[in-house]
Enzyme design. Structure first.
Site, mmCIF file in Angstrom:
data_model
loop_
_atom_site.group_PDB
_atom_site.id
_atom_site.type_symbol
_atom_site.label_atom_id
_atom_site.label_comp_id
_atom_site.label_asym_id
_atom_site.label_seq_id
_atom_site.Cartn_x
_atom_site.Cartn_y
_atom_site.Cartn_z
ATOM 1 N N CYS A 160 -3.169 1.575 6.944
ATOM 2 C CA CYS A 160 -3.393 1.032 8.282
ATOM 3 C C CYS A 160 -3.741 2.133 9.272
ATOM 4 O O CYS A 160 -4.468 1.902 10.240
ATOM 5 C CB CYS A 160 -2.174 0.245 8.749
ATOM 6 S SG CYS A 160 -0.630 1.170 8.689
ATOM 7 N N GLU A 189 -10.899 -4.313 10.317
ATOM 8 C CA GLU A 189 -10.239 -3.263 9.550
ATOM 9 C C GLU A 189 -10.832 -3.231 8.146
ATOM 10 O O GLU A 189 -10.845 -4.248 7.449
ATOM 11 C CB GLU A 189 -8.733 -3.503 9.462
ATOM 12 C CG GLU A 189 -8.034 -2.426 8.645
ATOM 13 C CD GLU A 189 -6.523 -2.580 8.636
ATOM 14 O OE1 GLU A 189 -5.826 -1.554 8.568
ATOM 15 O OE2 GLU A 189 -6.041 -3.722 8.661
ATOM 16 N N ASN A 225 0.798 -1.228 0.000
ATOM 17 C CA ASN A 225 0.000 0.000 0.000
ATOM 18 C C ASN A 225 0.834 1.285 0.000
ATOM 19 O O ASN A 225 0.430 2.292 -0.564
ATOM 20 C CB ASN A 225 -1.013 0.005 1.149
ATOM 21 C CG ASN A 225 -0.388 -0.172 2.504
ATOM 22 O OD1 ASN A 225 0.665 -0.801 2.656
ATOM 23 N ND2 ASN A 225 -1.018 0.365 3.529
ATOM 24 N N GLU A 243 4.192 -4.321 12.564
ATOM 25 C CA GLU A 243 3.279 -3.200 12.368
ATOM 26 C C GLU A 243 2.094 -3.760 11.600
ATOM 27 O O GLU A 243 2.200 -4.042 10.403
ATOM 28 C CB GLU A 243 3.968 -2.068 11.608
ATOM 29 C CG GLU A 243 3.223 -0.748 11.672
ATOM 30 C CD GLU A 243 2.161 -0.615 10.596
ATOM 31 O OE1 GLU A 243 0.979 -0.877 10.919
ATOM 32 O OE2 GLU A 243 2.489 -0.269 9.465
#
Length: 462
Positions: free
Chosen positions: A261, A358, A130, A227
């Site tokens: 994110c 998410e 991304n 992460e």
């Protein structure tokens, strides 16, 4: 391995994947290079990092166009990503020598005691698509500056970006064996985590991938930094400037086509300003220009892959089925390319998909709360803990709430973003460890305590 343009669906290029023998040779080359690279002065390593930043600036349009073609990022945002990588290089070129300098600690009057920050060896990075340049550079630059060598397993849909990152670092003077990109699959990457020559592993990706890497790394007693995903709350209090806040909310949700994110995903709004905020938010979402990411005027491009469109639509549909109101969008767009319409969900049940999972795309879920306490309770009612923001006319109030967020990145009157000068990372299911700043550069180092005694055996020598 192929890269495909998510806007045109055309195959851009094909890349040969390495054989098992070639992977073995790459790991061995990294292990062999490490002692020499670590032995260089930090100033010498930072000189090459600084040169990499210059090259990024010179190749700005080339690399921005590459990102846009491979994963659909709007071109203006792609240029900003390259510029941010150059800033990262400048930051560490300037600050790494001080961040890695010996830390003298006072202990005994007749001893010199210090902490030395020394590199650990080859570090494996498993990186997502991304932010295909930024995610890699924020791993590679501090680790190279610290004296580690890097092996990159990039996402399979951005192999061109992986090769370009190799090129810019090598052209800057970093030895080829000090940073290598391996176009391998996830199974091969999992095997690399267990290799004795790999001394650390960092992953940016899904919660599932993080758990798998953490389990393997833990079984090898190997340091890892994770992460993972986020479901960031965007809390709008009763004293927030609504129009300006709604304007920023659109950017916070739809930047990078909503595939971030740290994008705001759950909009928690005080009842006193709820109607006004939803109206302004709806108006601005509806006004976004969706289309060819190569066009300067486009706000939202395609998602990176067709399967991501299907996943997002499943979440939106499940949320509506659970009782939410579909105020805008809510379906794939009837056009070529992996497009999903900017979507607004209101009256979202707290156990619905858009509230608990998410969402990776331009879909916003809005919740109405009666007071500050309820807003904070809902903000923290998630398994994730990456970022959070609060919007208010009272900065003291905002800072107090920011301190009560269960997240690693907490912002007042600003949307969540990464900055080389501040540590980046989360808590709970959003992972552990930190990237960036002095905290990030010290993740994969040996914090070595050194005690130098003045005199031997109490004889009063120097």
């Amino acid at each position: 391995m192929q890269s495909t343009n998510p806007y045109t669906t055309d195959v851009l290029d094909s890349y040969e994947t390495p054989t098992d023998r070639e992977v073995e040779q790459a790991i061995e080359a990294a292990a062999d290079r490490f002692p020499e690279w670590a032995d260089r002065s930090v100033q010498d390593r930072c000189r090459l990092v600084d040169r990499a930043g210059d090259l990024l600036g010179e190749r700005l349009d080339e690399y921005a166009s590459l990102m846009t073609r491979e994963m659909g990022k709007p071109i203006e945002q792609a240029r900003a990503e390259v510029e941010k990588c150059a800033w990262l290089c400048d930051y560490y070129a300037e600050t790494a020598p001080e961040q890695l300098a010996d830390e003298v600690v006072g202990t005994e009057a007749d001893a010199r005691t210090l902490v030395s920050y020394e590199p650990v060896g080859p570090v494996l990075a498993i990186m997502p698509w991304n932010f295909p340049f930024w995610q890699v550079f924020r791993f590679a630059v501090p680790n190279l500056a610290a004296g580690n060598v890097g092996l990159l397993k990039h996402a399979s849909n951005v192999p061109g970006c992986a090769r370009a990152i190799e090129d810019v670092l090598h052209d800057a003077g970093v030895p080829e064996s000090a940073f290598q990109s391996l176009l391998v699959d996830s199974e091969t990457a999992a095997d690399l985590v267990g290799d004795d020559r790999i001394r650390g592993v960092t992953l940016t990706g899904s919660e599932g991938a993080g758990r798998a890497v953490a389990e393997r790394a833990g079984s090898e007693l190997k340091k890892s930094v994770l992460e993972l995903g986020g479901s960031d709350p965007f809390v709008v209090l009763d004293d927030a400037p609504v129009e300006a806040t709604a304007e920023t909310a659109v950017t916070a949700r739809t930047q990078n086509n909503g595939q971030s994110c740290i994008a705001a995903k759950r909009f928690i709004v005080h009842t006193d300003v709820y109607d006004e905020f939803v109206g302004a938010f709806h108006e601005r979402l509806d006004a976004l220009t969706v289309g060819d990411p190569r066009e300067e005027s486009v706000d939202v491009g395609p998602l990176a892959r067709e399967d991501l469109v299907a996943d997002l639509h499943d979440q939106v549909t499940a949320t509506v089925d659970a009782g939410a109101t579909l105020a805008l969008g809510g379906e794939p767009m009837d056009r070529e390319g992996a497009f999903y319409a900017p979507t607004l969900l209101t009256d979202v049940p707290r156990d619905a998909s858009a509230a608990t999972e998410e969402t990776f795309g331009p879909a916003a879920a809005v919740f109405e709360v009666d007071d500050e306490a309820e807003a904070l309770e809902l903000a923290n009612d998630t398994s994730f803990g990456l970022g959070a923001s609060v919007w208010t006319g009272d900065l003291d109030r905002g800072e107090r709430i920011a301190r009560e967020f269960e997240a690693g990145l907490c912002f007042v009157n600003e949307y969540v973003q990464s900055d080389p000068r501040l540590p980046f990372g989360g808590v709970k299911n959003s992972g552990y460890g930190r990237e960036l700043s002095r905290h990030g550069i010290r993740e994969f180092v040996n914090r070595k305590s050194i005690w130098v005694q003045h005199g031997l055996g109490g004889d009063g020598g120097t």
